[in-house]
Design a protein around this motif. Structure first.
Motif, short mmCIF file in Angstrom:
data_model
loop_
_atom_site.label_atom_id
_atom_site.label_comp_id
_atom_site.label_asym_id
_atom_site.label_seq_id
_atom_site.Cartn_x
_atom_site.Cartn_y
_atom_site.Cartn_z
N ALA A 153 -17.24 -7.95 -20.19
CA ALA A 153 -17.20 -8.21 -18.71
C ALA A 153 -17.07 -9.71 -18.20
O ALA A 153 -17.58 -10.60 -18.86
N PRO A 154 -16.41 -9.74 -16.91
CA PRO A 154 -16.46 -11.26 -16.60
C PRO A 154 -17.66 -11.92 -16.53
O PRO A 154 -17.80 -13.24 -16.85
N VAL A 155 -18.71 -11.22 -16.22
CA VAL A 155 -19.95 -11.78 -16.06
C VAL A 155 -20.41 -12.47 -17.45
O VAL A 155 -21.50 -13.55 -17.41
N ARG A 156 -19.93 -12.22 -18.55
CA ARG A 156 -20.32 -12.86 -19.82
C ARG A 156 -19.42 -14.00 -20.31
O ARG A 156 -19.45 -14.68 -21.57
N PHE B 264 -27.52 1.97 -9.20
CA PHE B 264 -28.08 2.51 -10.39
C PHE B 264 -27.17 1.81 -11.48
O PHE B 264 -26.11 1.80 -11.65
N LYS B 265 -27.98 1.21 -12.64
CA LYS B 265 -27.50 0.46 -13.82
C LYS B 265 -28.50 0.54 -14.78
O LYS B 265 -29.80 0.32 -14.45
N LEU B 266 -28.00 0.48 -16.01
CA LEU B 266 -28.88 0.27 -17.03
C LEU B 266 -29.04 -1.23 -17.42
O LEU B 266 -28.25 -2.12 -17.07
N GLU B 267 -30.50 -1.81 -17.67
CA GLU B 267 -30.68 -3.12 -18.00
C GLU B 267 -31.45 -3.15 -19.22
O GLU B 267 -32.10 -2.50 -19.65
N ASN C 159 -22.96 1.05 -18.33
CA ASN C 159 -22.79 0.95 -17.09
C ASN C 159 -21.34 1.32 -16.63
O ASN C 159 -21.27 1.90 -15.51
N PHE C 160 -20.44 0.82 -17.21
CA PHE C 160 -18.98 0.99 -16.92
C PHE C 160 -18.76 2.41 -16.97
O PHE C 160 -18.05 2.85 -15.95
N ALA C 161 -19.16 3.03 -18.06
CA ALA C 161 -19.28 4.49 -18.33
C ALA C 161 -19.67 5.28 -16.76
O ALA C 161 -19.34 6.04 -16.55
N ARG D 262 -23.00 -4.11 -24.91
CA ARG D 262 -23.04 -2.76 -25.07
C ARG D 262 -23.60 -2.03 -23.76
O ARG D 262 -23.43 -0.96 -23.43
N ILE D 263 -24.56 -2.69 -23.20
CA ILE D 263 -25.20 -2.20 -21.87
C ILE D 263 -24.17 -2.23 -20.81
O ILE D 263 -24.10 -1.27 -19.91
#
Length: 470
Positions: free
Chosen positions: A156-159, A86-89, A192-194, A187-188
């Motif tokens: 995040a590393p993905v950015r 589960f994650k926000l997108e 998701n980290f939270a 921000r998203i």
């Protein structure tokens, strides 16, 4: 699952993220057998029974709204606890939708106007955001470089690649627009980290929390377990002692999702997982169709290639890719000619690559015809594979140990897909049983004597059966 006994929600802050998730929670519409009255859907996904002519009690609007809000929080906590992915997108409007076109046009208009105003002589900053007022006083390249350096440290590393690309943009508007869009994604990422950080706490609390909120829901309805009762009773098992019968009945009821009639109402206790179970049913049907096609291929002119591991994997992957386009059993049947054509093509090429004797056109046509015959719901091979899959899943959800499960014969080629379905089903069933198991036991303990009596009465009215011939 463990619980600290607290009454407060696992994470009230998660309520604020509910509107940003793309996940849809759906319930099946229609009336099931035995459902004698209309039912409506609550905001949280539970199926609410309609109001009877003489309700046993009255509830205030405040009570109903308080229960509905609590169940909404429970739905989000349940989603996070059950779905490990589960994650926000970021919301993206459907392609070619009116909303998507309007959003694209308005955004483009804003940035075009901003660009025109900044490039005018003298520059016009009226359209810019308040942050842009500082462009009058500082060098924007230095300003943007500072902002990007901060973003690169906290993102995040993905950015990372996106931020590096921003530093190479030439125009002020392109850089500023990219910074704002990337900040929204960051921000998203933080949200998701939270979620990842609080997930263990949510999992630990969610069972007791869901029990509490479902009890509140039941207190505001006339019969909040009507469809659940019907669901369990039509799957009742008649063999074994009471405890064994209850266990086997609940397991059989869970496995009904494999052949669910979409016109049947969804049990209240499965409402929050129904979207997930529907997707899982489709995955299982795709896997079973591919397994049947593979067996027919290897039992005919593809038999010499069955021992070639690479060929088996390649063919399975290609068949699953074809069937992935199906969103219903009817669509699966429509794709069978494509499946057959792919098997023919792969077998012909595989035999040639391996230096094996080529199959005749007639043999390949017979193989294709056999595969297309899988569209028949009563096909013997389909029934065999379905029975083996059901037995395998029944063993998984009924097991109390972590011992490895043996893949049923004929399903080794699709073992990875079968394991995925089994693992996801076990996660759903384990959580559902922990939350609603007491309700299931209470329902079946009350229903089994009546069902047993009805069954005995029915058997007593049957004509005598002829004995064996002498």
């Amino acid at each position: 699952m463990a619980s600290s006994g607290e009454d407060k929600p696992p994470s009230e802050s998660m309520d604020q993220t509910q509107d940003t998730t793309k996940r849809q929670r759906t319930t099946s519409q229609g009336s099931g057998s035995g459902a004698g009255r209309a039912r409506s859907t609550s905001p949280a996904g539970f199926l609410l029974p309609g109001v009877a002519a003489s309700p046993p009690r009255f509830v205030s609007l405040e009570e109903v709204m308080r229960a509905a809000n609590g169940v909404s929080n429970m739905a989000l906590a349940h989603e996070i606890a059950v779905d490990h992915d589960f994650k926000l997108e970021k919301y993206k409007a459907p392609d070619n939708s009116l909303l998507g076109r309007v959003k694209e046009m308005t955004h483009k208009a804003f940035w075009d106007i901003l660009k025109q105003q900044l490039e005018s002589e003298p520059p016009d900053f009226s359209q810019a955001l308040s942050l842009m007022t500082e462009v009058k006083q500082v060098n924007f390249s230095e300003y943007s470089g500072f902002v990007l350096s901060i973003m690169s440290r906290i993102c995040a590393p993905v950015r990372d690649d996106a931020i590096r690309e921003l530093g190479q943009r030439a125009t002020v508007v392109d850089v500023f627009r990219g910074i704002m869009e990337t900040l929204e994604l960051m921000r998203i990422d933080m949200a998701n980290f939270a979620i990842q950080q609080v997930r263990p706490h949510i999992i630990a609390q969610s069972v007791e929390y869901e029990k509490k909120k479902f009890a509140e829901y039941l207190s505001t309805t006339n019969d909040g377990l009507l469809v659940t009762r019907q669901w369990l009773e039509r799957n009742v098992v008649y063999d074994g002692d009471p405890a064994t019968r209850i266990r086997d009945t609940v397991n059989a009821a869970y496995l009904e999702f494999l052949d669910w009639d979409d016109s049947t109402e969804v049990p209240e206790t499965l409402a929050m997982d129904w979207r997930r179970l529907t997707e899982l049913r489709l995955e299982a049907q795709q896997m079973m169709t591919a397994a049947a096609a593979l067996l027919l291929t290897y039992s005919s002119c593809g038999q010499p290639l069955q021992a070639v591991t690479e060929f088996r994997k390649t063919l399975k992957d290609k068949l699953m890719a074809i069937l992935a386009d199906a969103d219903s059993p009817e669509k699966l049947a429509e794709l069978l000619p494509n499946v057959a054509a792919q098997c023919v093509s792969e077998v012909r090429a595989g035999l040639q690559t391996q230096g094996l004797p080529a199959a005749t056109d007639e043999q390949l046509k017979q193989m294709a015809d056999m595969i297309e015959q899988l569209r028949d719901p009563g096909h013997g091979l389909r029934a065999l594979i379905r029975r083996r899959v059901r037995e395998f899943l029944s063993t998984i959800i009924g097991s109390t140990t972590a011992t490895p499960m043996k893949v049923p014969p004929g399903l080794s080629s699709t073992s990875a897909e079968l394991a995925r379905v089994g693992g996801q089903l076990l996660r759903i069933v384990s959580h559902n049983r922990a939350v609603f198991g007491a309700h299931y036991t209470e329902i079946l303990e009350g229903a089994m004597p009546r069902l047993d009596a009805n069954r005995a009465a029915g058997e007593a009215t049957l004509p005598p059966q002829p004995g064996p011939a002498n």
